[in-house]
Design a protein around this motif. Structure first.
Motif, PDB file in Angstrom:
ATOM      1  N   ILE A   2      55.341   7.671  18.222  1.00 46.03           N
ATOM      2  CA  ILE A   2      54.436   8.773  17.895  1.00 46.03           C
ATOM      3  C   ILE A   2      54.177   8.759  16.391  1.00 46.03           C
ATOM      4  O   ILE A   2      55.107   8.736  15.588  1.00 46.03           O
ATOM      5  CB  ILE A   2      55.036  10.127  18.321  1.00 46.03           C
ATOM      6  CG1 ILE A   2      55.203  10.143  19.836  1.00 46.03           C
ATOM      7  CG2 ILE A   2      54.152  11.275  17.848  1.00 46.03           C
ATOM      8  CD1 ILE A   2      55.949  11.349  20.357  1.00 46.03           C
ATOM      9  N   MET A   3      52.901   8.738  16.034  1.00 48.50           N
ATOM     10  CA  MET A   3      52.513   8.720  14.619  1.00 48.50           C
ATOM     11  C   MET A   3      52.573  10.134  14.051  1.00 48.50           C
ATOM     12  O   MET A   3      52.175  11.090  14.713  1.00 48.50           O
ATOM     13  CB  MET A   3      51.092   8.170  14.455  1.00 48.50           C
ATOM     14  CG  MET A   3      50.961   6.693  14.724  1.00 48.50           C
ATOM     15  SD  MET A   3      51.789   5.684  13.491  1.00 48.50           S
ATOM     16  CE  MET A   3      53.261   5.221  14.354  1.00 48.50           C
ATOM     17  N   PRO A   4      53.055  10.257  12.816  1.00 47.19           N
ATOM     18  CA  PRO A   4      53.124  11.575  12.192  1.00 47.19           C
ATOM     19  C   PRO A   4      51.730  12.088  11.813  1.00 47.19           C
ATOM     20  O   PRO A   4      50.792  11.308  11.622  1.00 47.19           O
ATOM     21  CB  PRO A   4      53.962  11.334  10.935  1.00 47.19           C
ATOM     22  CG  PRO A   4      53.782   9.884  10.643  1.00 47.19           C
ATOM     23  CD  PRO A   4      53.575   9.201  11.965  1.00 47.19           C
ATOM     24  N   GLU A   5      51.598  13.407  11.713  1.00 47.29           N
ATOM     25  CA  GLU A   5      50.373  14.044  11.238  1.00 47.29           C
ATOM     26  C   GLU A   5      50.251  13.791   9.733  1.00 47.29           C
ATOM     27  O   GLU A   5      51.253  13.829   9.002  1.00 47.29           O
ATOM     28  CB  GLU A   5      50.405  15.546  11.513  1.00 47.29           C
ATOM     29  CG  GLU A   5      50.408  15.894  12.989  1.00 47.29           C
ATOM     30  CD  GLU A   5      49.096  15.562  13.667  1.00 47.29           C
ATOM     31  OE1 GLU A   5      48.027  15.739  13.043  1.00 47.29           O
ATOM     32  OE2 GLU A   5      49.138  15.105  14.823  1.00 47.29           O
ATOM     33  N   VAL A   6      49.042  13.588   9.248  1.00 40.35           N
ATOM     34  CA  VAL A   6      48.821  13.267   7.845  1.00 40.35           C
ATOM     35  C   VAL A   6      48.922  14.502   6.947  1.00 40.35           C
ATOM     36  O   VAL A   6      49.497  14.429   5.859  1.00 40.35           O
ATOM     37  CB  VAL A   6      47.456  12.551   7.658  1.00 40.35           C
ATOM     38  CG1 VAL A   6      47.139  12.347   6.189  1.00 40.35           C
ATOM     39  CG2 VAL A   6      47.469  11.213   8.396  1.00 40.35           C
ATOM     40  N   ILE A 134      57.103  -4.338  -6.216  1.00 42.82           N
ATOM     41  CA  ILE A 134      56.320  -3.130  -6.491  1.00 42.82           C
ATOM     42  C   ILE A 134      56.769  -2.058  -5.513  1.00 42.82           C
ATOM     43  O   ILE A 134      56.789  -2.294  -4.304  1.00 42.82           O
ATOM     44  CB  ILE A 134      54.809  -3.417  -6.330  1.00 42.82           C
ATOM     45  CG1 ILE A 134      54.363  -4.445  -7.378  1.00 42.82           C
ATOM     46  CG2 ILE A 134      53.995  -2.136  -6.413  1.00 42.82           C
ATOM     47  CD1 ILE A 134      52.948  -4.945  -7.206  1.00 42.82           C
ATOM     48  N   GLN A 135      57.144  -0.870  -6.047  1.00 44.68           N
ATOM     49  CA  GLN A 135      57.648   0.212  -5.214  1.00 44.68           C
ATOM     50  C   GLN A 135      56.901   1.506  -5.517  1.00 44.68           C
ATOM     51  O   GLN A 135      56.577   1.767  -6.673  1.00 44.68           O
ATOM     52  CB  GLN A 135      59.146   0.441  -5.490  1.00 44.68           C
ATOM     53  CG  GLN A 135      60.016  -0.775  -5.319  1.00 44.68           C
ATOM     54  CD  GLN A 135      59.977  -1.354  -3.921  1.00 44.68           C
ATOM     55  OE1 GLN A 135      59.892  -0.622  -2.951  1.00 44.68           O
ATOM     56  NE2 GLN A 135      60.013  -2.675  -3.818  1.00 44.68           N
ATOM     57  N   PRO A 136      56.657   2.338  -4.507  1.00 44.03           N
ATOM     58  CA  PRO A 136      56.008   3.620  -4.774  1.00 44.03           C
ATOM     59  C   PRO A 136      56.975   4.616  -5.414  1.00 44.03           C
ATOM     60  O   PRO A 136      58.170   4.608  -5.119  1.00 44.03           O
ATOM     61  CB  PRO A 136      55.575   4.086  -3.385  1.00 44.03           C
ATOM     62  CG  PRO A 136      56.538   3.450  -2.447  1.00 44.03           C
ATOM     63  CD  PRO A 136      56.909   2.131  -3.079  1.00 44.03           C
ATOM     64  N   ASP A 137      56.431   5.460  -6.297  1.00 38.68           N
ATOM     65  CA  ASP A 137      57.210   6.552  -6.884  1.00 38.68           C
ATOM     66  C   ASP A 137      57.291   7.729  -5.920  1.00 38.68           C
ATOM     67  O   ASP A 137      58.271   8.460  -5.897  1.00 38.68           O
ATOM     68  CB  ASP A 137      56.567   7.006  -8.206  1.00 38.68           C
ATOM     69  CG  ASP A 137      56.560   5.893  -9.227  1.00 38.68           C
ATOM     70  OD1 ASP A 137      57.649   5.541  -9.703  1.00 38.68           O
ATOM     71  OD2 ASP A 137      55.472   5.361  -9.520  1.00 38.68           O
ATOM     72  N   VAL A 138      56.225   7.915  -5.149  1.00 41.03           N
ATOM     73  CA  VAL A 138      56.149   8.985  -4.157  1.00 41.03           C
ATOM     74  C   VAL A 138      55.527   8.395  -2.893  1.00 41.03           C
ATOM     75  O   VAL A 138      54.588   7.609  -2.970  1.00 41.03           O
ATOM     76  CB  VAL A 138      55.262  10.156  -4.675  1.00 41.03           C
ATOM     77  CG1 VAL A 138      54.997  11.174  -3.585  1.00 41.03           C
ATOM     78  CG2 VAL A 138      55.892  10.815  -5.891  1.00 41.03           C
ATOM     79  N   TRP A 139      56.055   8.762  -1.725  1.00 38.78           N
ATOM     80  CA  TRP A 139      55.509   8.313  -0.456  1.00 38.78           C
ATOM     81  C   TRP A 139      55.616   9.455   0.545  1.00 38.78           C
ATOM     82  O   TRP A 139      56.442  10.350   0.403  1.00 38.78           O
ATOM     83  CB  TRP A 139      56.238   7.067   0.063  1.00 38.78           C
ATOM     84  CG  TRP A 139      57.700   7.300   0.288  1.00 38.78           C
ATOM     85  CD1 TRP A 139      58.293   7.709   1.449  1.00 38.78           C
ATOM     86  CD2 TRP A 139      58.748   7.180  -0.678  1.00 38.78           C
ATOM     87  NE1 TRP A 139      59.643   7.848   1.265  1.00 38.78           N
ATOM     88  CE2 TRP A 139      59.950   7.527  -0.043  1.00 38.78           C
ATOM     89  CE3 TRP A 139      58.781   6.818  -2.023  1.00 38.78           C
ATOM     90  CZ2 TRP A 139      61.172   7.528  -0.697  1.00 38.78           C
ATOM     91  CZ3 TRP A 139      60.004   6.822  -2.674  1.00 38.78           C
ATOM     92  CH2 TRP A 139      61.178   7.165  -2.011  1.00 38.78           C
ATOM     93  N   GLY A 140      54.753   9.389   1.551  1.00 38.41           N
ATOM     94  CA  GLY A 140      54.775  10.392   2.606  1.00 38.41           C
ATOM     95  C   GLY A 140      55.835  10.097   3.637  1.00 38.41           C
ATOM     96  O   GLY A 140      56.584  10.974   4.055  1.00 38.41           O
ATOM     97  N   ILE A 141      55.910   8.824   4.070  1.00 37.90           N
ATOM     98  CA  ILE A 141      56.891   8.420   5.080  1.00 37.90           C
ATOM     99  C   ILE A 141      57.201   6.939   4.902  1.00 37.90           C
ATOM    100  O   ILE A 141      56.326   6.156   4.544  1.00 37.90           O
ATOM    101  CB  ILE A 141      56.365   8.708   6.514  1.00 37.90           C
ATOM    102  CG1 ILE A 141      57.460   8.462   7.551  1.00 37.90           C
ATOM    103  CG2 ILE A 141      55.108   7.924   6.811  1.00 37.90           C
ATOM    104  CD1 ILE A 141      57.101   8.977   8.945  1.00 37.90           C
ATOM    105  N   ARG A 142      58.465   6.590   5.135  1.00 37.82           N
ATOM    106  CA  ARG A 142      58.873   5.181   5.189  1.00 37.82           C
ATOM    107  C   ARG A 142      59.055   4.834   6.650  1.00 37.82           C
ATOM    108  O   ARG A 142      59.672   5.584   7.402  1.00 37.82           O
ATOM    109  CB  ARG A 142      60.190   4.967   4.451  1.00 37.82           C
ATOM    110  CG  ARG A 142      60.007   4.850   2.982  1.00 37.82           C
ATOM    111  CD  ARG A 142      61.228   4.243   2.306  1.00 37.82           C
ATOM    112  NE  ARG A 142      60.866   3.887   0.955  1.00 37.82           N
ATOM    113  CZ  ARG A 142      61.595   4.166  -0.108  1.00 37.82           C
ATOM    114  NH1 ARG A 142      62.761   4.766   0.012  1.00 37.82           N
ATOM    115  NH2 ARG A 142      61.166   3.810  -1.297  1.00 37.82           N
ATOM    116  N   MET A 143      58.526   3.683   7.029  1.00 49.34           N
ATOM    117  CA  MET A 143      58.610   3.267   8.426  1.00 49.34           C
ATOM    118  C   MET A 143      59.054   1.817   8.508  1.00 49.34           C
ATOM    119  O   MET A 143      58.622   0.994   7.709  1.00 49.34           O
ATOM    120  CB  MET A 143      57.242   3.413   9.104  1.00 49.34           C
ATOM    121  CG  MET A 143      56.688   4.818   9.082  1.00 49.34           C
ATOM    122  SD  MET A 143      55.048   4.917   9.818  1.00 49.34           S
ATOM    123  CE  MET A 143      55.508   4.975  11.535  1.00 49.34           C
TER     124      MET A 143
END
Length: 168
Positions: A2-6, A134-143
């Protein structure tokens, strides 16, 4: 799966930006979204954060390291950075970070406009399949996905995540 809501992910990202990115710098940052998914997300984040500088949009097609193999995408759009990049703190927004190659291309183009003071990377989805450091400083979700799986952001209305299965 199930994909998360944005929308809730964007709310969390906006909160994380104010808590972790803002305190590192004296002045408010400018924001740049990478076409197309990153641009959609950047528009939402820019509005929710109430950033004063106009939103920048970037199409990195000419900077990709696979340009020779893939050729020019028929919907290439011009980049628009309506602020001075020199000495500016930039928040760079993309939809999915996987290999890091899109971000490398975006940084190459960004530096053609000037030398920013710093760049903070924000991504809706972080897939740990890096080919570059290269890494994100902020992310919504890690999958974590299977090798044949990808994530696609569709939009702009509504913004939705879809799991794509390839046969390769």
């Amino acid at each position: 799966m199930i994909m998360p809501e944005v929308a809730p992910l964007l709310d969390s990202m906006a909160s994380d930006i104010t808590k972790t990115v803002y305190p590192k710098h004296d002045k408010r940052p400018a924001m740049v979204g990478i076409h197309t998914g990153g641009a959609w997300l950047a528009k939402e984040l820019h509005a929710s954060l109430g950033l004063k500088q106009p939103l920048g949009l970037m199409d990195i097609s000419f900077y990709r390291d696979d340009f020779q193999g893939k050729g020019l995408h028929p919907q290439v759009q011009p980049s628009n950075l309506p602020f001075n990049v020199e000495g500016q703190h930039i928040i760079l927004v993309d939809d999915v970070i996987m290999s890091g190659r899109t971000i490398r291309a975006a940084l190459n183009e960004l530096f053609d406009y000037g030398r920013p003071a710093c760049v903070s990377l924000v991504a809706l989805v972080d897939l740990p399949r890096r080919e570059l450091p290269i890494q994100p400083d902020v992310w919504g979700i890690r999958m974590d996905l299977e090798p044949q799986q990808r994530i696609k952001l569709s939009g702009p209305e509504p913004l939705t995540l879809t799991l794509i299965e390839s046969n390769a």
